[in-house]
Structure formats: structure tokens, C-alpha cells
Design a protein around this motif. Structure first.
Motif, short mmCIF file in Angstrom:
data_model
loop_
_atom_site.label_atom_id
_atom_site.label_comp_id
_atom_site.label_asym_id
_atom_site.label_seq_id
_atom_site.Cartn_x
_atom_site.Cartn_y
_atom_site.Cartn_z
N LEU A 25 0.97 -1.05 0.03
CA LEU A 25 0.06 0.07 -0.14
C LEU A 25 0.89 1.21 0.14
O LEU A 25 0.55 2.23 0.76
CB LEU A 25 -0.90 0.02 1.37
N GLY A 26 1.97 1.03 -0.80
CA GLY A 26 2.63 2.43 -1.21
C GLY A 26 1.88 3.44 -2.01
O GLY A 26 0.54 3.24 -2.32
N ARG A 27 2.32 4.43 -2.42
CA ARG A 27 1.62 5.25 -3.58
C ARG A 27 0.93 4.59 -4.33
O ARG A 27 0.02 4.76 -4.82
CB ARG A 27 2.48 6.33 -3.92
N PHE A 28 1.67 3.67 -5.22
CA PHE A 28 1.17 3.09 -6.37
C PHE A 28 0.16 1.89 -6.10
O PHE A 28 -0.87 1.99 -6.57
CB PHE A 28 2.29 2.20 -7.21
N GLY A 29 0.45 1.07 -5.08
CA GLY A 29 -0.72 -0.01 -4.48
C GLY A 29 -1.82 0.75 -3.95
O GLY A 29 -3.08 0.37 -4.14
N GLY A 30 -1.49 1.96 -3.41
CA GLY A 30 -2.81 2.53 -2.55
C GLY A 30 -3.84 3.01 -4.01
O GLY A 30 -5.02 3.17 -3.75
N SER A 31 -3.13 3.76 -4.98
CA SER A 31 -3.66 4.27 -5.92
C SER A 31 -4.57 3.12 -6.59
O SER A 31 -5.80 3.25 -7.10
CB SER A 31 -3.06 4.92 -6.94
N VAL A 32 -3.97 1.98 -6.91
CA VAL A 32 -4.51 0.97 -7.41
C VAL A 32 -5.73 0.35 -6.67
O VAL A 32 -6.93 0.09 -7.37
CB VAL A 32 -3.66 -0.54 -7.73
N ALA A 33 -5.61 0.03 -5.51
CA ALA A 33 -6.60 -0.29 -4.44
C ALA A 33 -7.92 0.67 -4.32
O ALA A 33 -9.03 0.10 -4.60
CB ALA A 33 -5.96 -0.67 -3.24
N SER A 34 -7.56 1.75 -4.27
CA SER A 34 -8.71 2.97 -4.21
C SER A 34 -9.51 2.95 -5.43
O SER A 34 -10.59 3.25 -5.51
CB SER A 34 -7.96 4.16 -3.58
N THR A 35 -8.61 2.93 -6.53
CA THR A 35 -9.27 2.99 -7.67
C THR A 35 -10.36 1.79 -7.89
O THR A 35 -11.39 1.93 -8.33
CB THR A 35 -8.37 3.14 -9.15
N ASN B 199 5.16 -1.51 -15.30
CA ASN B 199 6.54 -0.49 -15.26
C ASN B 199 6.01 0.49 -14.19
O ASN B 199 5.22 1.40 -14.40
CB ASN B 199 6.83 -0.08 -16.83
N ALA B 200 6.84 0.43 -13.14
CA ALA B 200 6.66 1.55 -12.20
C ALA B 200 6.79 2.82 -12.62
O ALA B 200 6.17 3.88 -11.94
CB ALA B 200 7.72 1.25 -11.01
N GLU B 201 7.61 3.12 -13.55
CA GLU B 201 7.91 4.66 -14.03
C GLU B 201 6.74 5.14 -14.82
O GLU B 201 6.38 6.26 -14.94
CB GLU B 201 9.31 4.66 -14.75
N THR B 202 6.26 4.32 -15.72
CA THR B 202 5.36 4.70 -16.67
C THR B 202 3.77 4.42 -16.60
O THR B 202 3.01 4.85 -16.94
CB THR B 202 5.65 4.29 -18.22
N ASP B 203 3.64 3.20 -15.68
CA ASP B 203 2.12 2.97 -15.50
C ASP B 203 1.51 3.44 -14.08
O ASP B 203 2.03 3.13 -12.97
CB ASP B 203 2.04 1.34 -15.31
N ALA B 204 0.80 4.49 -14.14
CA ALA B 204 0.19 5.10 -13.12
C ALA B 204 -0.70 4.15 -12.35
O ALA B 204 -1.46 3.22 -13.03
CB ALA B 204 -0.59 6.30 -13.48
N GLY B 205 -0.99 4.20 -11.14
CA GLY B 205 -1.86 3.43 -10.24
C GLY B 205 -3.27 3.37 -10.65
O GLY B 205 -3.83 2.28 -10.97
N LYS B 206 -3.82 4.41 -11.10
CA LYS B 206 -5.18 4.78 -11.43
C LYS B 206 -5.45 3.90 -12.64
O LYS B 206 -6.41 3.19 -12.97
CB LYS B 206 -5.59 6.09 -11.56
N ARG B 207 -4.48 4.16 -13.71
CA ARG B 207 -4.43 3.41 -15.07
C ARG B 207 -4.79 1.97 -14.85
O ARG B 207 -5.45 1.29 -15.51
CB ARG B 207 -3.45 3.93 -15.94
N VAL B 208 -3.68 1.40 -14.01
CA VAL B 208 -3.64 -0.09 -13.87
C VAL B 208 -4.81 -0.67 -13.16
O VAL B 208 -5.29 -1.59 -13.51
CB VAL B 208 -2.36 -0.42 -13.04
#
Length: 220
Positions: A16-26, A124-133
Motif C-alpha cells: 500500500l505504497g503510493r502506487f498500490g494505494g492508488s490501484v486499490a482505491s481505484t 512498469n513502475a515509471e510509466t504505469d500510473a496506479g489509477k490506469r492500472v
């Protein structure tokens, strides 16, 4: 897990870092059946008011069994601070029988290892935003691009109700408020979305609109 309605996936999000939190909340905002897992109790406490969240170290096979990971349709391994943990967790989830697995990579070497052990989708951690994923994991879109303002561009297959009908017949813009930018039929050149263009079953449509309008168009 709660009982699922049609079109809803059960998704396990690890990290649940910035990326994982964004994926989960989306995913949660889209009505998917999400369980988020992190080994840090402070992070779990921070997210627990917003999402179904549990504290566990998923490098431990016992933790995988305790949360009954095998019952989830999809898993997202969103860990980037430890390649070793990422690889071990991915392997544990694959062993548990989750085949639809998305794993975040922080380097080409990391991605190569994840692919070799069987991760189906490498993020890809650099190019794929959590919301998109999150939108891609939910499975409604083939691709998703967020642009400034309220509009979104997505790639989808032709909705069943629109198969064999032209853009004008379906009243894509007048009825749904979205624009078909273009259509890519299998084995054919990309075509811009003129009103007389007919949409076929396996065509990929590039459409633009507000999120609720796009979802309305997909559902018909």
C-alpha cells in the motif's frame, strides 16, 4: 469475501505504497471486491478507514493460506522497495493458483524474473500510473489514458449491442456523449471514427469522454 455481482472481480492488492494505494482505491471506487494487504501496521491503520485492509507478510506461505488467497480472481503485487520480496510473493501467489497476476517491476532485470516465474502482466513502475492500472485490472478496458480535465481516452472492444451497427446508428455522441476517435479492425489499418463506420465484434475502439459517459456507452 463478499458475494460478487456480475462483472465484479475479487482483487488482492499487496503493498500500500503510493502506487498500490492508488490501484486499490481505484478498484474500490469502481465497485470491485478489493482486499489490500501490507506488512506495515502504520500503513494498514492509515488505509483501514478507506478500504478492506489486513496486515500480513505475504512472503510467508502461512499468510497466503490464512487470507485464503487462492479464492481471489486477480492479484496485484505492488511492492517496489524489495525485489526479493516482490519475487517471493509473486511466486507464492502463483503457487496458490492465482493465474491473473499483475506485478510491479522497478527494472528490466526485475521484470525479466517476474516473467520467468509466470507473472502474466508486468507493470512498469515509471510509466504505469496506479489509477490506469486499476482500470485495466478491472477488465473493462484494453487501455486507459487519463488526460487533463474531466476527459479520459480508453481502448475497448465493440460492446455487444453495437456489433454490426454504424457509429451514427448507435448515436454514440448524441445518446452517450462520447466520441469514437477511431477503430482498429483485426488485420486492417486504423480508421478515424466517421459516422458511417460500422463497428464489428473484434474491433478495437478508441473512445473519449467523461468516465460515467464511457461506462454508460460500454453497458448500452
Amino acid at each position: 469475501m463478499a458475494s460478487k455481482s456480475s462483472g465484479t472481480k475479487s482483487v488482492l492488492v499487496i503493498g500500500l505504497g503510493r502506487f498500490g494505494g492508488s490501484v486499490a482505491s481505484t478498484l474500490d471506487a469502481m465497485g470491485q471486491d478489493v482486499l489490500a494487504v501490507d506488512k506495515n501496521p502504520e500503513i494498514v491503520a492509515r488505509w483501514s478507514a478507506h478500504l478492506p485492509t489486513i496486515q500480513a507478510d505475504m512472503t510467508d506461505v502461512m499468510a497466503i493460506e490464512q487470507i485464503d488467497a487462492s479464492q481471489f480472481d486477480t492479484a496485484v503485487v505492488a511492492i517496489g522497495d524489495s525485489i526479493e520480496s516482490s519475487v517471493i510473493i509473486t511466486g507464492n501467489l502463483l503457487d496458490a493458483g492465482i493465474s491473473d497476476l499483475w506485478a510491479k517491476s522497478v527494472s528490466q532485470e526485475h521484470a525479466r524474473i517476474l516473467q520467468r516465474i509466470g507473472a502474466r502482466h508486468i507493470i512498469n513502475a515509471e510509466t504505469d500510473a496506479g489509477k490506469r492500472v486499476g482500470h485495466l485490472v478491472a477488465g473493462n478496458y484494453l487501455d486507459y489514458i487519463e488526460i487533463d480535465g474531466p476527459y479520459t481516452v480508453v481502448k475497448i472492444h465493440t460492446p455487444l449491442y453495437a456489433v454490426g451497427r454504424s457509429i451514427e446508428d448507435v448515436q454514440v455522441h448524441d445518446k452517450y456523449g462520447v466520441t469514437v476517435v477511431g477503430i482498429k479492425a483485426p488485420g486492417k489499418e486504423f480508421q478515424y471514427g466517421s459516422r458511417e463506420l460500422v463497428m464489428h465484434r473484434n474491433d478495437e475502439l478508441i473512445i473519449m469522454g467523461k468516465q460515467d459517459q464511457i461506462d454508460h456507452f460500454i453497458q448500452g
